[in-house]
Scaffold this active site. Structure first.
Site, PDB file in Angstrom:
ATOM      1  N   PRO A  94       0.775  -1.314   0.157  1.00 52.53           N
ATOM      2  CG  PRO A  94      -0.351  -1.273   1.974  1.00 52.53           C
ATOM      3  CD  PRO A  94       0.632  -2.045   1.319  1.00 52.53           C
ATOM      4  CD  GLU A  95       2.965   3.178  -4.538  1.00 51.44           C
ATOM      5  OE1 GLU A  95       2.805   4.494  -4.806  1.00 51.44           O
ATOM      6  OE2 GLU A  95       3.288   2.462  -5.422  1.00 51.44           O
ATOM      7  CG  HIS A 109      -0.931 -15.497   7.969  1.00 54.89           C
ATOM      8  ND1 HIS A 109       0.261 -16.464   8.298  1.00 54.89           N
ATOM      9  CD2 HIS A 109      -1.424 -16.174   6.706  1.00 54.89           C
ATOM     10  CE1 HIS A 109       0.360 -17.393   7.477  1.00 54.89           C
ATOM     11  NE2 HIS A 109      -0.764 -17.244   6.364  1.00 54.89           N
ATOM     12  NE  ARG A 144       5.968 -11.812   0.780  1.00 59.96           N
ATOM     13  CZ  ARG A 144       6.486 -11.466  -0.165  1.00 59.96           C
ATOM     14  NH1 ARG A 144       5.823 -10.838  -0.978  1.00 59.96           N
ATOM     15  NH2 ARG A 144       7.628 -11.605  -0.220  1.00 59.96           N
ATOM     16  NE  ARG A 152      18.776  13.287  -3.277  1.00 65.11           N
ATOM     17  CZ  ARG A 152      19.340  13.301  -2.045  1.00 65.11           C
ATOM     18  NH1 ARG A 152      19.140  14.451  -1.420  1.00 65.11           N
ATOM     19  NH2 ARG A 152      19.944  12.311  -1.596  1.00 65.11           N
TER      20      ARG A 152
END
Ligand SMILES: [Zn+2]
Length: 282
Positions: free
Chosen positions: A2-3, A104, A123, A163
């Site tokens: 998820p972002e 889980h 996970r 950068r």
């Protein structure tokens, strides 16, 4: 994974549903990985805490807590935070006691309303932590980088100018900008007309300003649509997001660019897939 828009959607959904509720008891699983604070400390902060609100900080979900004072004096309210990072597959689910615990499940919070809050993560890249803020001025949890939606354009230009890394890697660098992930970096670069491999230092101030605008635009649109449902992402209420139907380059390798018809290309930058239009992006 998820972002930012998905985490924002999840945090808003949780805030709607559990703000004002209180934690009665906490059960933690045996697996040590998800616990970033000691299990005892997690239980001690959460038990009997009132959930004042839930919000997103970077890509973390932060529950702001009001803790009962330890010496029983009501006048001195201690604050605390429960900080959840969902990692790759973490989910926070609201359940009722009669629902069977999913496989889980690493944490169960029983709430005063009779509902339960479950943290499920197959996970185990997700993380749970707590902080106790003894003084009223304690700042609490802060994400390492700048908050993209609150940032000023000139601050963005200063952070990224000079950068030497590809602009895509710089956008993904969580120490600079907190919460922009792969999908939204590709979509922002497409809208700004910038190739992901371009060195950040080679971009003009004007291009960086434009990119800052498209990053915010893409994130805001995605939040409005409830995020992107890729893999098995759903929000706190089990709903899918709809931003994936707005993806113009992400996941569209070989398909025609929606602007010029040129097939979308995919390259690997810093180990991540990057999608771009070789004609629209320079
Ligand atoms: Zn194009």
């Amino acid at each position: 994974m998820p972002e930012l828009p998905e985490v924002e959607t999840i945090a808003r959904g949780l805030n709607r549903r559990v703000a004002g509720d209180a934690v009665e008891s906490v059960w933690l699983g045996e697996k040590p990985e998800p616990l970033k604070s000691p299990a005892k400390e997690i239980a001690s902060v959460l038990e009997r805490a009132r959930i004042a609100g839930v919000r997103r900080v970077g890509k973390h979900i932060v529950f702001d807590l009001e803790l009962p004072s330890r010496n029983g004096r009501k006048s001195r309210m201690t604050r605390g935070q429960w900080i959840v990072h969902l990692g790759m597959t973490g989910r926070l689910l609201i359940a009722t006691p009669e629902v069977e615990m999913a496989k889980h499940t690493h944490a169960v919070l029983k709430l005063a309303s009779g509902r339960e809050l479950h943290f499920v993560d197959p996970r185990r890249f997700g993380r749970l932590a707590v902080v106790r803020m003894e003084s009223s001025s304690a700042p609490g949890f802060a994400a390492p980088g700048e908050e993209p939606l609150g940032s000023q354009t000139e601050r963005f230009v200063t952070l990224f100018r000079g950068r030497k890394t590809p602009i895509k890697s710089a956008l993904l660098n969580q120490k600079l900008f907190s919460g922009v992930g792969n999908i939204y970096a590709d979509e922002s670069l497409f809208r700004a007309g910038i190739r992901p491999r371009r060195r950040a230092a080679s971009l003009t101030r004007e291009q960086l300003r434009k990119l800052h605008g498209t990053v915010q635009e893409v994130l805001r649109e995605a939040i409005e649509l409830g995020g992107s449902s890729v893999s098995d992402y759903v929000d706190a209420e089990g709903r899918e997001g709809f931003f994936q139907f707005q993806h113009r380059v992400y996941g569209r390798e070989g398909e025609p660019c929606l602007v010029c018809g040129t097939p979308i290309k995919r390259v690997i930058i810093a180990g991540r897939s990057s999608h771009y239009c070789p004609r629209c992006q320079k």
